[in-house]
Design a protein around this motif. Structure first.
Motif, PDB file in Angstrom:
ATOM      1  N   LYS A  67      -4.026  -5.365 -20.347  1.00 18.52           N
ATOM      2  CA  LYS A  67      -4.701  -4.151 -19.882  1.00 18.52           C
ATOM      3  C   LYS A  67      -3.788  -3.333 -18.980  1.00 18.52           C
ATOM      4  N   ALA A  68      -2.935  -3.993 -18.219  1.00 14.44           N
ATOM      5  CA  ALA A  68      -1.977  -3.273 -17.376  1.00 14.44           C
ATOM      6  C   ALA A  68      -1.035  -2.439 -18.244  1.00 14.44           C
ATOM      7  N   ALA A  69      -0.612  -2.998 -19.365  1.00 10.44           N
ATOM      8  CA  ALA A  69       0.249  -2.253 -20.291  1.00 10.44           C
ATOM      9  C   ALA A  69      -0.484  -1.035 -20.853  1.00 10.44           C
ATOM     10  N   PHE A  70      -1.768  -1.201 -21.147  1.00  8.73           N
ATOM     11  CA  PHE A  70      -2.576  -0.078 -21.638  1.00  8.73           C
ATOM     12  C   PHE A  70      -2.711   0.995 -20.563  1.00  8.73           C
ATOM     13  N   PHE A  71      -2.900   0.577 -19.304  1.00  4.99           N
ATOM     14  CA  PHE A  71      -3.091   1.539 -18.216  1.00  4.99           C
ATOM     15  C   PHE A  71      -1.878   2.448 -18.048  1.00  4.99           C
ATOM     16  N   GLU A  72      -0.687   1.975 -18.400  1.00  3.19           N
ATOM     17  CA  GLU A  72       0.510   2.807 -18.243  1.00  3.19           C
ATOM     18  C   GLU A  72       0.395   4.088 -19.060  1.00  3.19           C
ATOM     19  N   SER A  73       0.113   3.966 -20.340  1.00  2.63           N
ATOM     20  CA  SER A  73       0.002   5.159 -21.183  1.00  2.63           C
ATOM     21  C   SER A  73      -1.272   5.940 -20.872  1.00  2.63           C
ATOM     22  N   TYR A  74      -2.338   5.212 -20.551  1.00  2.55           N
ATOM     23  CA  TYR A  74      -3.616   5.862 -20.254  1.00  2.55           C
ATOM     24  C   TYR A  74      -3.500   6.764 -19.023  1.00  2.55           C
ATOM     25  N   LEU A  75      -2.916   6.215 -17.942  1.00  2.00           N
ATOM     26  CA  LEU A  75      -2.821   6.994 -16.710  1.00  2.00           C
ATOM     27  C   LEU A  75      -1.732   8.052 -16.808  1.00  2.00           C
ATOM     28  N   ASP A  76      -0.705   7.798 -17.596  1.00  2.00           N
ATOM     29  CA  ASP A  76       0.315   8.827 -17.831  1.00  2.00           C
ATOM     30  C   ASP A  76      -0.316  10.090 -18.409  1.00  2.00           C
ATOM     31  N   GLY A  77      -1.217   9.900 -19.370  1.00  2.00           N
ATOM     32  CA  GLY A  77      -1.881  11.044 -19.973  1.00  2.00           C
ATOM     33  C   GLY A  77      -2.725  11.813 -18.977  1.00  2.00           C
ATOM     34  N   ILE A  78      -3.434  11.082 -18.128  1.00  4.47           N
ATOM     35  CA  ILE A  78      -4.266  11.722 -17.107  1.00  4.47           C
ATOM     36  C   ILE A  78      -3.402  12.450 -16.084  1.00  4.47           C
ATOM     37  N   ARG A  79      -2.318  11.797 -15.671  1.00  3.29           N
ATOM     38  CA  ARG A  79      -1.422  12.389 -14.676  1.00  3.29           C
ATOM     39  C   ARG A  79      -0.787  13.675 -15.195  1.00  3.29           C
ATOM     40  N   LYS A  80      -0.307  13.646 -16.421  1.00  2.00           N
ATOM     41  CA  LYS A  80       0.368  14.810 -16.989  1.00  2.00           C
ATOM     42  C   LYS A  80      -0.587  15.973 -17.235  1.00  2.00           C
ATOM     43  N   SER A  81      -1.867  15.669 -17.417  1.00  2.00           N
ATOM     44  CA  SER A  81      -2.855  16.735 -17.607  1.00  2.00           C
ATOM     45  C   SER A  81      -3.304  17.344 -16.284  1.00  2.00           C
ATOM     46  N   GLY A  82      -2.857  16.741 -15.162  1.00  2.00           N
ATOM     47  CA  GLY A  82      -3.233  17.251 -13.851  1.00  2.00           C
ATOM     48  C   GLY A  82      -4.598  16.794 -13.390  1.00  2.00           C
ATOM     49  N   SER A  83      -5.168  15.789 -14.077  1.00  4.98           N
ATOM     50  CA  SER A  83      -6.494  15.317 -13.717  1.00  4.98           C
ATOM     51  C   SER A  83      -6.404  13.985 -12.964  1.00  4.98           C
ATOM     52  N   SER A  84      -7.523  13.274 -12.863  1.00  3.07           N
ATOM     53  CA  SER A  84      -7.566  12.002 -12.142  1.00  3.07           C
ATOM     54  C   SER A  84      -8.670  11.131 -12.728  1.00  3.07           C
ATOM     55  N   ILE A  85      -8.711   9.873 -12.313  1.00  3.03           N
ATOM     56  CA  ILE A  85      -9.697   8.925 -12.830  1.00  3.03           C
ATOM     57  C   ILE A  85     -10.069   7.927 -11.739  1.00  3.03           C
ATOM     58  N   GLY A  86     -11.252   7.343 -11.866  1.00  2.00           N
ATOM     59  CA  GLY A  86     -11.723   6.372 -10.880  1.00  2.00           C
ATOM     60  C   GLY A  86     -11.379   4.950 -11.264  1.00  2.00           C
ATOM     61  N   ARG A 104       0.816  -1.208   0.000  1.00  2.00           N
ATOM     62  CA  ARG A 104       0.000   0.000   0.000  1.00  2.00           C
ATOM     63  C   ARG A 104       0.855   1.265   0.000  1.00  2.00           C
ATOM     64  N   ARG A 105       2.113   1.157   0.376  1.00  2.00           N
ATOM     65  CA  ARG A 105       2.990   2.297   0.616  1.00  2.00           C
ATOM     66  C   ARG A 105       3.014   3.259  -0.579  1.00  2.00           C
ATOM     67  N   PRO A 106       2.975   4.574  -0.311  1.00  2.00           N
ATOM     68  CA  PRO A 106       3.014   5.560  -1.412  1.00  2.00           C
ATOM     69  C   PRO A 106       4.395   5.667  -2.028  1.00  2.00           C
ATOM     70  N   GLY A 107       4.458   6.317  -3.192  1.00  2.00           N
ATOM     71  CA  GLY A 107       5.724   6.650  -3.822  1.00  2.00           C
ATOM     72  C   GLY A 107       6.444   5.513  -4.508  1.00  2.00           C
ATOM     73  N   GLN A 108       5.755   4.405  -4.811  1.00  2.00           N
ATOM     74  CA  GLN A 108       6.427   3.259  -5.401  1.00  2.00           C
ATOM     75  C   GLN A 108       6.465   3.302  -6.934  1.00  2.00           C
ATOM     76  N   SER A 109       5.664   4.164  -7.521  1.00  2.00           N
ATOM     77  CA  SER A 109       5.689   4.331  -8.971  1.00  2.00           C
ATOM     78  C   SER A 109       5.196   5.738  -9.297  1.00  2.00           C
ATOM     79  N   ARG A 110       5.330   6.122 -10.562  1.00  2.00           N
ATOM     80  CA  ARG A 110       4.875   7.459 -10.974  1.00  2.00           C
ATOM     81  C   ARG A 110       3.357   7.557 -11.010  1.00  2.00           C
ATOM     82  N   PHE A 111       2.674   6.428 -10.794  1.00  2.00           N
ATOM     83  CA  PHE A 111       1.218   6.409 -10.885  1.00  2.00           C
ATOM     84  C   PHE A 111       0.531   6.624  -9.537  1.00  2.00           C
ATOM     85  N   THR A 112       1.330   6.842  -8.474  1.00  2.00           N
ATOM     86  CA  THR A 112       0.754   7.116  -7.155  1.00  2.00           C
ATOM     87  C   THR A 112       1.393   8.369  -6.589  1.00  2.00           C
TER      88      THR A 112
END
Length: 361
Positions: free
Chosen positions: A190-209, A48-56
């Motif tokens: 799908k995990a591979a897809f989530f990498e680019s998908y969430l990168d786009g959301i993260r870089k735009s400053g937004s979030s997703i459920g 659960r620990r934070p800071g383990q990847s760029r996606f958290t």
């Protein structure tokens, strides 16, 4: 403040704030003579620990747990075991950045508990939400590690099965894959897809459920009660208590409304090992009582409310204003909710096992 305790016989009380000195919990009702070391708890906290990847969130917390009470070395084996007394667990906060919140201390963040918290108590901790912060869930994960040991042979696992509109392919479900990617996703593609998908959301400053599925196997039949202590109602309550969760379903859940009686009913046959079910639309619970099948729960996590896009709000004086949240936040808070869901499932099942023993032996 009341309502910091959950459970009946297996009881957990959590304490601490996001930007306080420490967080932790007291686990009461754990049976004695169960082997328990800090390492048993740490492995769940590390997931659960934070800071383990760029996606958290990039908040760097070691989340090192200390067992303060409730265990000792067994006089004969020397193995550290529970004593039957309250188990106190402490996790120090080491990377708070309270100054990140100084600009918004008088503004209510849309989607957060700022307005409701202050409406109730007349005061709020603006530094990361204080008691209403998801930082509190680390304490639950620690308690869940203890709960897992109460039911012999039980395994509790969870996975992220949907992010935004994108669902996994259940034909590609692989539990081993969950540990191989930063999303706890059982579908490699799908995990591979989530990498680019969430990168786009993260870089735009937004979030997703996201949607998380929790599965408990090795659960004995008979846990729960038919009226006010239904196993599924207690599980729903537990999952809804997790930060940002807005919906819970058991088994087929809302999809059951689209099924016919013939499709939904879990038929039975007698096998060499006793009664068996031919399907599990009920999610392992019938009439509020476990069937012995896997218990399946899903919950929906809303998008992280802290985003970089300016939002309209009001301040403490009631004036209209705009707000933009700074600091370190999860672009998809559902990712780190996976081990939290496991912990809540384990705590509820441990509690119900002890209640079952107390009533029927």
């Amino acid at each position: 403040m009341s309502h910091n305790t959950f459970g009946h016989l297996f009881r957990v009380t959590t304490f601490g704030e996001s930007h306080g000195v420490a967080i932790g919990c007291v686990v009461d009702g754990c049976p004695p003579l169960i082997p328990l070391a800090a390492e048993d708890i740490q492995q769940d906290l590390d997931r659960r620990r934070p800071g383990q990847s760029r996606f958290t969130t990039q908040r760097q917390e070691a989340d090192q747990v200390k067992i303060l009470s409730g265990v000792m070395a067994h006089p004969e084996s020397g193995v550290q075991v529970t004593t039957g007394t309250p188990i106190a667990l402490l996790i120090e906060n080491t990377d708070q950045r309270s100054k990140d919140y100084s600009d918004i201390k008088d503004k209510y963040r849309p989607g957060h508990a700022d307005f409701t918290y202050e409406s109730k108590y007349g005061i709020r901790d603006y530094r990361g939400g204080g008691r209403s912060s998801a930082r509190e869930t680390a304490s639950r994960v620690a308690a869940g590690a203890v709960a897992r040991k109460v039911i012999p042979g039980m395994t509790v696992r969870a996975a992220l099965v949907q992010m935004g509109l994108h669902k996994i392919d259940r034909e590609k479900w692989d539990w081993d894959e969950v540990a191989r990617n930063p999303f706890f996703c059982p579908d490699k593609d799908k995990a591979a897809f989530f990498e680019s998908y969430l990168d786009g959301i993260r870089k735009s400053g937004s979030s997703i459920g996201a949607v998380i599925e929790v599965v408990a196997e090795g659960v004995p039949a008979g846990l729960g009660a038919p009226i006010y202590a239904k196993l599924d109602s207690d599980l729903a309550t537990a999952m809804m208590s997790i930060n940002a969760v807005k919906g819970v379903e058991i088994g087929e859940g809302f999809n059951a409304a689209a099924l016919s009686g013939e499709q939904n009913a879990d038929e039975m046959r007698m096998g060499n090992n006793g009664p068996s079910f031919l399907s599990n639309h009920a999610g392992g619970i019938l009439g509020g009582i476990s069937t012995g099948q896997p218990v399946v729960v899903r919950f929906a996590v809303k998008p992280t409310s802290s985003i970089l896009s300016p939002r309209r709000t009001i301040d403490r004086s009631g004036a209209d204003t705009d707000i933009m949240t700074k600091g370190r936040h999860d672009p998809c808070v559902g990712i780190r909710a996976v081990p939290v869901g496991e912990a809540m499932m384990a705590c509820v099942l441990a509690d119900h096992l002890l209640r079952h023993r107390g009533q029927v032996g």
